[in-house]
Design a protein around this motif. Structure first.
Motif, mmCIF file in Angstrom:
data_model
loop_
_atom_site.group_PDB
_atom_site.id
_atom_site.type_symbol
_atom_site.label_atom_id
_atom_site.label_comp_id
_atom_site.label_asym_id
_atom_site.label_seq_id
_atom_site.Cartn_x
_atom_site.Cartn_y
_atom_site.Cartn_z
ATOM 1 N N ALA A 151 0.825 -1.211 0.000
ATOM 2 C CA ALA A 151 0.000 0.000 0.000
ATOM 3 C C ALA A 151 0.857 1.258 0.000
ATOM 4 O O ALA A 151 0.442 2.294 -0.506
ATOM 5 C CB ALA A 151 -0.942 0.001 1.205
ATOM 6 N N ASP A 152 2.061 1.158 0.549
ATOM 7 C CA ASP A 152 2.947 2.323 0.611
ATOM 8 C C ASP A 152 3.907 2.419 -0.572
ATOM 9 O O ASP A 152 4.761 3.301 -0.600
ATOM 10 C CB ASP A 152 3.734 2.307 1.923
ATOM 11 N N PHE A 153 3.771 1.531 -1.543
ATOM 12 C CA PHE A 153 4.638 1.589 -2.727
ATOM 13 C C PHE A 153 4.243 2.740 -3.658
ATOM 14 O O PHE A 153 5.013 3.135 -4.512
ATOM 15 C CB PHE A 153 4.582 0.288 -3.523
ATOM 16 N N GLU A 154 3.000 3.225 -3.501
ATOM 17 C CA GLU A 154 2.471 4.286 -4.367
ATOM 18 C C GLU A 154 2.572 3.888 -5.836
ATOM 19 O O GLU A 154 3.103 4.616 -6.670
ATOM 20 C CB GLU A 154 3.162 5.616 -4.090
ATOM 21 N N GLU A 155 2.032 2.709 -6.137
ATOM 22 C CA GLU A 155 2.049 2.152 -7.488
ATOM 23 C C GLU A 155 0.617 1.967 -7.981
ATOM 24 O O GLU A 155 -0.178 1.277 -7.343
ATOM 25 C CB GLU A 155 2.763 0.797 -7.487
ATOM 26 N N ASN A 156 0.287 2.576 -9.106
ATOM 27 C CA ASN A 156 -1.052 2.466 -9.674
ATOM 28 C C ASN A 156 -1.412 1.036 -10.054
ATOM 29 O O ASN A 156 -2.583 0.677 -10.049
ATOM 30 C CB ASN A 156 -1.190 3.369 -10.902
ATOM 31 N N VAL A 189 9.788 -6.198 -10.911
ATOM 32 C CA VAL A 189 11.125 -5.943 -10.356
ATOM 33 C C VAL A 189 11.118 -4.649 -9.540
ATOM 34 O O VAL A 189 11.690 -4.590 -8.444
ATOM 35 C CB VAL A 189 12.185 -5.914 -11.476
ATOM 36 N N ARG A 190 10.449 -3.622 -10.045
ATOM 37 C CA ARG A 190 10.358 -2.350 -9.315
ATOM 38 C C ARG A 190 9.649 -2.559 -7.968
ATOM 39 O O ARG A 190 10.095 -2.072 -6.935
ATOM 40 C CB ARG A 190 9.634 -1.304 -10.163
ATOM 41 N N TRP A 191 8.543 -3.306 -7.976
ATOM 42 C CA TRP A 191 7.810 -3.578 -6.738
ATOM 43 C C TRP A 191 8.659 -4.385 -5.766
ATOM 44 O O TRP A 191 8.634 -4.142 -4.557
ATOM 45 C CB TRP A 191 6.506 -4.297 -7.027
ATOM 46 N N LEU A 192 9.395 -5.367 -6.285
ATOM 47 C CA LEU A 192 10.258 -6.176 -5.416
ATOM 48 C C LEU A 192 11.352 -5.323 -4.791
ATOM 49 O O LEU A 192 11.685 -5.501 -3.612
ATOM 50 C CB LEU A 192 10.860 -7.346 -6.198
#
Length: 132
Positions: free
Chosen positions: A70-75, A103-106
């Motif tokens: 939730a804190d990744f700020e990813e649409n 990969v970005r999320w990881l």
């Protein structure tokens, strides 16, 4: 790949198995320091004992969940609840997996973490872990 996770993946139908295998491959390749295992009947990767990312089979497809997403700020990640900090995305076919996004999320999952491993000890209170 963890043997238990491989067996979990192999027990799925073809399209779902392909999604699971691809997710596990990308997660293992980008979180080599993580411990992986079947936890609550689903593949989960842990960093320092803290659940970080995992997937499960649900009606809409394979749900990839980040405990602190939730804190990744990813649409691209769907945040459903308010009490916990998880976010997820569903895949029905391996072609829907965008490796660059994953990969970005990881990478964000290594830095942005809430302390789930001590949530019971803290009586349901989540505390943000300090990562550098």
């Amino acid at each position: 790949m963890n043997q238990e996770i491989q067996e979990y993946n192999e027990s799925q139908t073809t399209d779902i198995k392909d999604v699971c295998n691809r997710l596990a491959q990308i997660i293992d390749g980008n979180l080599p320091e993580a411990e992986s295992k079947i936890w609550h009947r689903h593949p989960v990767w842990f960093l320092d004992g803290n659940p970080t990312v995992g997937y499960s089979i649900q009606k809409p497809g394979v749900r990839l969940m980040f405990w602190s997403g939730a804190d990744f700020e990813e649409n691209g990640l769907n945040v459903v609840g308010k009490k916990f900090k998880d976010a997820s995305i569903f895949f029905q076919h391996v072609s829907e997996i965008h490796q660059e996004d994953l990969v970005r999320w990881l990478n964000k999952s290594k830095i942005i973490q809430w302390d789930y491993k001590n949530i019971v000890k803290r009586k349901g209170e989540l505390v943000r872990l300090k990562k550098s």
